[in-house]
Motif scaffolding. Structure first.
Motif, PDB file in Angstrom:
ATOM      1  N   SER A 122       0.863  -1.180   0.000  1.00 20.63           N
ATOM      2  CA  SER A 122       0.000   0.000   0.000  1.00 20.63           C
ATOM      3  C   SER A 122       0.903   1.235   0.000  1.00 20.63           C
ATOM      4  O   SER A 122       1.427   1.629   1.041  1.00 20.63           O
ATOM      5  CB  SER A 122      -0.887  -0.015   1.250  1.00 20.63           C
ATOM      6  N   TRP A 123       1.101   1.841  -1.175  1.00 16.39           N
ATOM      7  CA  TRP A 123       2.008   2.963  -1.309  1.00 16.39           C
ATOM      8  C   TRP A 123       1.328   4.246  -0.854  1.00 16.39           C
ATOM      9  O   TRP A 123       0.145   4.465  -1.107  1.00 16.39           O
ATOM     10  CB  TRP A 123       2.462   3.104  -2.761  1.00 16.39           C
ATOM     11  N   PRO A 124       2.044   5.137  -0.181  1.00 17.35           N
ATOM     12  CA  PRO A 124       1.445   6.394   0.268  1.00 17.35           C
ATOM     13  C   PRO A 124       1.216   7.340  -0.917  1.00 17.35           C
ATOM     14  O   PRO A 124       1.904   7.260  -1.934  1.00 17.35           O
ATOM     15  CB  PRO A 124       2.490   6.974   1.223  1.00 17.35           C
ATOM     16  N   THR A 125       0.258   8.251  -0.733  1.00 14.11           N
ATOM     17  CA  THR A 125       0.022   9.262  -1.764  1.00 14.11           C
ATOM     18  C   THR A 125       1.117  10.322  -1.659  1.00 14.11           C
ATOM     19  O   THR A 125       1.867  10.374  -0.689  1.00 14.11           O
ATOM     20  CB  THR A 125      -1.346   9.931  -1.561  1.00 14.11           C
ATOM     21  N   TRP A 126       1.190  11.204  -2.681  1.00 10.54           N
ATOM     22  CA  TRP A 126       2.180  12.279  -2.646  1.00 10.54           C
ATOM     23  C   TRP A 126       1.932  13.196  -1.461  1.00 10.54           C
ATOM     24  O   TRP A 126       2.867  13.655  -0.809  1.00 10.54           O
ATOM     25  CB  TRP A 126       2.148  13.080  -3.949  1.00 10.54           C
ATOM     26  N   LYS A 127       0.660  13.459  -1.162  1.00  3.47           N
ATOM     27  CA  LYS A 127       0.336  14.335  -0.040  1.00  3.47           C
ATOM     28  C   LYS A 127       0.824  13.722   1.270  1.00  3.47           C
ATOM     29  O   LYS A 127       1.423  14.410   2.105  1.00  3.47           O
ATOM     30  CB  LYS A 127      -1.164  14.583   0.013  1.00  3.47           C
ATOM     31  N   GLU A 128       0.581  12.440   1.472  1.00  9.34           N
ATOM     32  CA  GLU A 128       1.046  11.759   2.682  1.00  9.34           C
ATOM     33  C   GLU A 128       2.574  11.782   2.777  1.00  9.34           C
ATOM     34  O   GLU A 128       3.136  11.969   3.856  1.00  9.34           O
ATOM     35  CB  GLU A 128       0.556  10.315   2.703  1.00  9.34           C
ATOM     36  N   THR A 129       3.235  11.609   1.636  1.00  7.94           N
ATOM     37  CA  THR A 129       4.693  11.627   1.611  1.00  7.94           C
ATOM     38  C   THR A 129       5.220  13.000   2.000  1.00  7.94           C
ATOM     39  O   THR A 129       6.150  13.109   2.807  1.00  7.94           O
ATOM     40  CB  THR A 129       5.210  11.237   0.218  1.00  7.94           C
TER      41      THR A 129
END
Length: 65
Positions: free
Chosen positions: A21-28
């Protein structure tokens, strides 16, 4: 232990990578900003503690002004 061919190994790696489950750009970006902020806060805290201890030691040893 069973030997696995390189082709089979990379197939299995790809299958497992699809499950991540890869994080979104915002979460990153939020996580990155939080790491930098906590790093700055920790640096400030240790700087202040170091300055306080240094000042205290100078007073005790009579090296202060």
């Amino acid at each position: 232990m069973a030997k696995t061919s390189p082709v089979q190994f990379f197939k299995e790696v790809r299958q497992e990578a699809r499950k991540v489950s890869w994080p979104t750009w915002k979460e990153t970006w939020i996580s990155t900003a939080m790491v930098f902020m906590m790093g700055l806060l920790a640096a400030l805290f240790f700087f202040l503690v170091d300055q306080g201890l240094s000042h205290g030691i100078r007073l005790i040893l009579g090296l202060g002004k």
